[in-house]
Structure formats: C-alpha cells, structure tokens
Enzyme design. Structure first.
Site, mmCIF file in Angstrom:
data_model
loop_
_atom_site.group_PDB
_atom_site.id
_atom_site.type_symbol
_atom_site.label_atom_id
_atom_site.label_comp_id
_atom_site.label_asym_id
_atom_site.label_seq_id
_atom_site.Cartn_x
_atom_site.Cartn_y
_atom_site.Cartn_z
ATOM 1 N N THR B 25 0.749 -1.557 0.077
ATOM 2 C CA THR B 25 -0.314 -0.346 -0.030
ATOM 3 C C THR B 25 0.958 1.276 0.088
ATOM 4 O OG1 THR B 25 -2.017 1.090 0.869
ATOM 5 C CG2 THR B 25 -0.722 0.307 2.601
ATOM 6 N N CYS B 31 -2.888 7.449 7.695
ATOM 7 C CA CYS B 31 -3.665 6.137 7.670
ATOM 8 C C CYS B 31 -3.138 5.194 8.369
ATOM 9 C CB CYS B 31 -4.129 5.609 6.553
ATOM 10 S SG CYS B 31 -4.978 6.512 5.381
ATOM 11 N N HIS B 48 -6.064 -0.646 4.867
ATOM 12 C CA HIS B 48 -5.436 0.339 4.623
ATOM 13 C C HIS B 48 -6.153 1.470 6.304
ATOM 14 C CE1 HIS B 48 -3.298 3.866 1.663
ATOM 15 N NE2 HIS B 48 -4.089 4.842 3.057
#
Lengths: 207, 164
Positions: B25, B31, B48
């Site tokens: 990711t 995040c 995520h």
C-alpha cells in the site's frame, strides 16, 4: 445520512467551478506579480473523485511533492493545498529569490520559509476574493509545509469525506509559468457541510 | 523486493496474500497500514485503515475496510478462510503520522495517533500481539509485506527503507 455530494447537479457544479475560478484567478495574478512574469491558469475542474484517484492529479500516490497546507476557518471551512513538484519548487525559489538551490539537497530553513510564504500569499488572495464574492467569512490558518508523498499529504484533506464515502469534491486549478516549466496545483477541498453555505451565499436553492 | 504477485491495497481497502505474494500500500499519511501474519500457513493480510471507528460513519452503507473496528475483524475472517489460525496471528503496524503538526489543536486533526490507538485496541480485543511498529512522526510511508517472511518493508522520503 447519504453523501450530499452525489446529488449535485450540473449547474451547482458550475457554481463551484466559478468559485474556483474567482479564487484561483486572483491567486494566479498574485503569483504573476511575485514572479514578475505571466502565469497561465487552466480552467478549474470540479470533480467528485474517488480517494484513490486524487493523487493521480499530481502524478500518483508516491510522487514526491512540496505541499503547503492551510486549514480554512470561518463560515465555510475546508482544506487548501498548494502542491508543486520538487523541480518546480526549486525553479520557483530560483526565480523569486535568486537562490541557487542545490539539486537533491534538502531544503534550508530559509527556502522552506520562502515557499510557505508563497503558499500563504496565494491562498490568502484566493480566499479573500472568494470571501468578498460570497460575503462569507473565511480565514486561513498559518501555512504548514511538507515535502512528502502526494498520497500521504492529500489523504489528510480527505478525512472529513471518509466518514461519508470514498470520494471527495475537489476544486483543482493548474498553474503554469513558461508553459510546462513550472507547474503547480491548487486544491480547495471544502468540508462536506460547506457546500450549502456556498450555495446559500450565492442564492442557489438547496431545497 | 521481487515484484512477483504484487497485491495492491488501496486507500480504505484490505486484502490477503498467500504463496509468496507481496501486499503493498502506498502513501500512508495519517492512515495506518496494519498487517497480520500467520507464520505457519504463510497467510498474510493488510488493511489500509483511514479512520478509527465506524461510530462516526455517515455513509449509507459503510466500507468496512475503512475503519479500524470493522477492518480488523473482517481481515481476520478472510485470513481464517485462507487457512490461517486466529491464535497464531501476529501484527505489525506502520503509518499513523501527523503530516502537519501545527494543526494539532483539534481532536479531529489528531487523526493519525487516534488511528494507531484504535488499531491497537482492536488487536488487543482479539489478543493479537504486536510484533513491530513504525508509527507516528510527520512523514508518509509506503509499505510492502511479504507472505513468505512476514517482513514489513517501510519506505519513506526522508528516511529511506527499513525492515521491521
């Protein structure tokens, strides 16, 4: 509650585009004055785009950019970003301050400060023209600056939207000085609740 | 890292990988990239996570991968279906940065640390130990997680590459 943005019809989008136009037009003029050179501005685009694609506008999630971020406070709060690629940032510094910036060296305190100030001036002129036009009070916070991945930076401006869905409304204006040599993006990401404020202020019925 | 069988995990997304595939990711800011691994069955999972709790959701139908309290249980379920044992899972975390430090006045803006706290709370609820973490700071991260080794590679603009 459904995402209120999904029911934006064409002419409301036009109103938002005009909001981008007014603000960004003034910001482009300010940039042109700073540089003492003509600055071109693309017609703003207003789009409801999936989070995944937001960073594509500046070259992808991992594209390293210089970002100046301001929080807009007042009647119609939101997030504002001025994003430029690193080579454009260096050109900007060179043009503006005649600093001979070192390639791939990190930025000095002074360079950071100069870039923040540029962001501050542009955002300030964007907001003040928008505030004049809509008669809404809008004031920017002190600018913060970061050199980092576009995805990491922009995701910060999408949090409020995260509670409602997986896309955000973005008013994007692209600046260019000397065609492609210096390219910057202005993103205004109004908070979801700010749209009605804009429409009310401009006499657009919101049912 | 060899780019064989790269499984991309988007923002507010989750996925699992087996048989040597690598989960990736990109551009984690506030995040959190949460990974789970079962060493024996070589099943790896990654989420995520964008927001701490689905209590704040105003979506008509929520995206479970987006919130810490819904993503983690779902990820565990999917890994179990792929052959992992819930009691062998270990976790690694990355992300949860505060990209712009000055904006810390309001609780809403302290989202990075809150995401990390929420993930830890949820992992504790399932008694999953946290083996390593690279969280906090004010910089973005891209992560890759190997389903062979369980190694988490964290890349950032400022600090280059590290493995945890």
């Amino acid at each position: 509650m459904n995402n209120p943005l999904h029911k934006l019809e064409g002419f409301k989008l036009d109103v938002l585009k005009e909001i981008g136009n007014i603000g960004a037009g003034n910001a482009a003029t300010a940039l042109s004055c700073l540089l003492d050179k003509p600055v071109d501005m693309k017609v703003p685009t207003v789009s409801l785009i999936p989070f995944e694609q937001v960073a594509d506008k500046v070259g992808g999630f991992e594209q390293v950019v210089v970002a100046i971020y301001l929080r807009v406070e007042g009647d119609a709060p939101g997030n504002m970003f001025f994003l430029i690629h690193e080579d454009s940032a260096k050109k900007l510094l060179k043009n503006l301050l005649s600093i001979d910036v070192q390639e791939d060296a990190s930025y000095s305190e002074m360079e950071f400060s100069a870039l923040s100030e540029i962001g501050n001036i542009l955002a300030g002129s964007y907001l003040s023209s928008l505030a004049d036009f809509t008669r809404l009070s809008m004031s920017p916070t002190v600018p913060a600056i970061a050199v980092d991945m576009a995805g990491a930076i922009l995701s910060y401006g999408l949090m409020q939207y995260g509670e409602m869905g997986d896309s955000a409304l973005l008013i994007d204006t692209k600046f260019m000085e000397d065609r492609e040599s210096l390219e910057g993006h202005f993103f205004l990401i109004p908070d979801p609740d700010s749209f009605d404020k804009f429409f009310n202020a401009l006499g657009v019925p919101t049912e | 890292m060899i780019e064989q069988n790269l499984v991309k995990v988007g923002m507010a997304d989750l996925n699992i990988a087996t048989e040597g595939a690598v989960l990736k990711t990109t551009g984690l800011g506030s995040c959190v990239g949460l990974t789970l691994f079962d060493e024996r069955s070589k099943v790896a999972g990654m989420a995520h996570v964008m927001l701490p709790t689905s209590d704040i959701a105003r979506e008509a139908s929520i995206n479970i991968a987006k919130y810490a309290d819904t993503a983690i249980p779902d990820l565990i379920e999917r890994m179990k279906k792929a052959g992992a044992a819930a009691d062998r899972l270990i976790a690694k975390l990355a992300g949860g940065a505060q990209m712009f430090a000055f904006a810390s006045q309001s609780e809403a803006m302290r989202i990075g640390p809150r995401n990390v706290e929420a993930c830890k709370k949820e992992l504790a609820r399932f008694s999953i130990p946290i083996l390593a973490e690279d969280t906090g700071g004010n910089y973005g991260r891209t992560i890759e997680f190997s389903s062979i080794s369980g190694l988490l590679v964290v890349r950032s603009v400022q600090f280059g590459v590290k493995e945890i």
